[in-house]
Design a protein around this motif. Structure first.
Motif: not given
Length: 305
Positions: A271-278
């Motif tokens: 993922y390029k965004d930590g929020g999306d991964c979480c």
């Protein structure tokens, strides 16, 4: 956002291979083209065995303002179009005067009913009860698909378009590419802001939210001009991947090789965004806790350029 907004077909718009046409094309509004190339040569070498693929591709591309290829037609076949009165059937419901009528209106059997040299003939045919026919304003929507030929190449015209994430209309060249495709532009691209707002967000108190025109490429509108002596900002290409043992995501590039085994794995794990991964791996309810525990792994040093 269309990442190629503001590009010029045949010059710096990417190329893709059209198997039905048998040559490569370069267009402003590319939809469902998943393999693109920087140059005609790269596109033809990867997709065609024809010896004249490069020549045909360049010849069929829209003309760039300064004539790089003198044999390239300045008008799309079978010739240029002149201004006509025609019914705007999608928006104004009135006769308008413009070059931007639909291609099908020029075909045999339709031209006599849709294209007129005289405003009165158009009004009598289509809107005999309107006292304000024809409409003297600009046409609501463009024929954006043919913009490279008819709009004073290559201004890359600015249009108002609906931004559904913000429930308002924006202005610029970076509208989604599909909105500029044939059969869609008349419904989604507008010359005037109030026409876009009235159609999509009639109750919005902040519409349009963006009115400044974009110039150059789409990204230039969102970056301040900097003197040549000033250091450019550092842009990080960050990657996040899940660590199930830590109940969080890790920022770094030392993910296991199996996470990039194929495209399906890449979409699931990187993922390029930590929020999306979480949120994907630990759920919406645990997102904040996951974000608070994100840590950075050791950087991967490479000398490959």
């Amino acid at each position: 956002i269309n990442p190629f907004a503001g590009c010029a077909p045949g010059w710096d718009c990417p190329w893709y291979y059209d198997s039905a046409a048998g040559f490569c094309k370069s267009e402003m509004h590319q939809t469902e083209t998943y393999v693109i190339y920087r140059t005609t040569k790269e596109c033809c070498e990867a997709n065609s065995d024809s010896a004249d693929c490069i020549e045909v591709s360049k010849r069929e591309a829209a003309p760039f303002p300064f004539r790089i290829y003198p044999d390239r037609p300045m008008q799309p076949p079978p010739g240029g179009r002149s201004r006509k009165y025609f019914p705007d059937l999608s928006n104004k419901l009135n006769c308008v005067y413009s070059l931007r009528y639909e291609d099908w209106m020029m075909t045999d059997g339709y031209e006599g009913y849709y294209l007129f040299d005289n405003a009165g003939d158009c009004c009598d045919m289509w809107y005999p009860t309107r006292t304000d026919c024809p409409d003297r304003g600009s046409i609501v929507t463009p024929d954006a698909e043919d913009e490279a030929y008819y709009m004073g190449p290559y201004q890359g015209s600015n249009y108002y378009f609906p931004d559904f994430d913000k429930n308002s209309c924006a202005r610029g060249r970076d509208y989604p590419a599909w909105m500029g495709d044939n059969d869609y532009e008349k419904h989604y691209l507008f010359v005037e802001g109030y026409e876009c707002c009235n159609k999509f967000f009639p109750t919005s108190s902040n519409c349009p939210y963006e009115t400044d025109a974009q110039h150059g490429y789409y990204w230039e509108s969102y970056n301040e001009r900097r003197p040549n002596s000033e250091a450019l900002p550092t842009i990080l290409n960050e990657t996040y991947y899940p660590d199930l043992g830590s109940d969080t995501c890790i920022k770094g590039e030392d993910y296991p090789d199996w996470m990039i085994k194929d495209d399906v794995y890449k979409r699931l794990y990187l993922y390029k965004d930590g929020g999306d991964c979480c949120e994907f791996w630990f759920g919406h309810g645990a997102k904040d806790d996951c974000l608070s525990k994100i840590f950075t792994s050791a950087p991967v040093v490479t000398t490959d350029f």
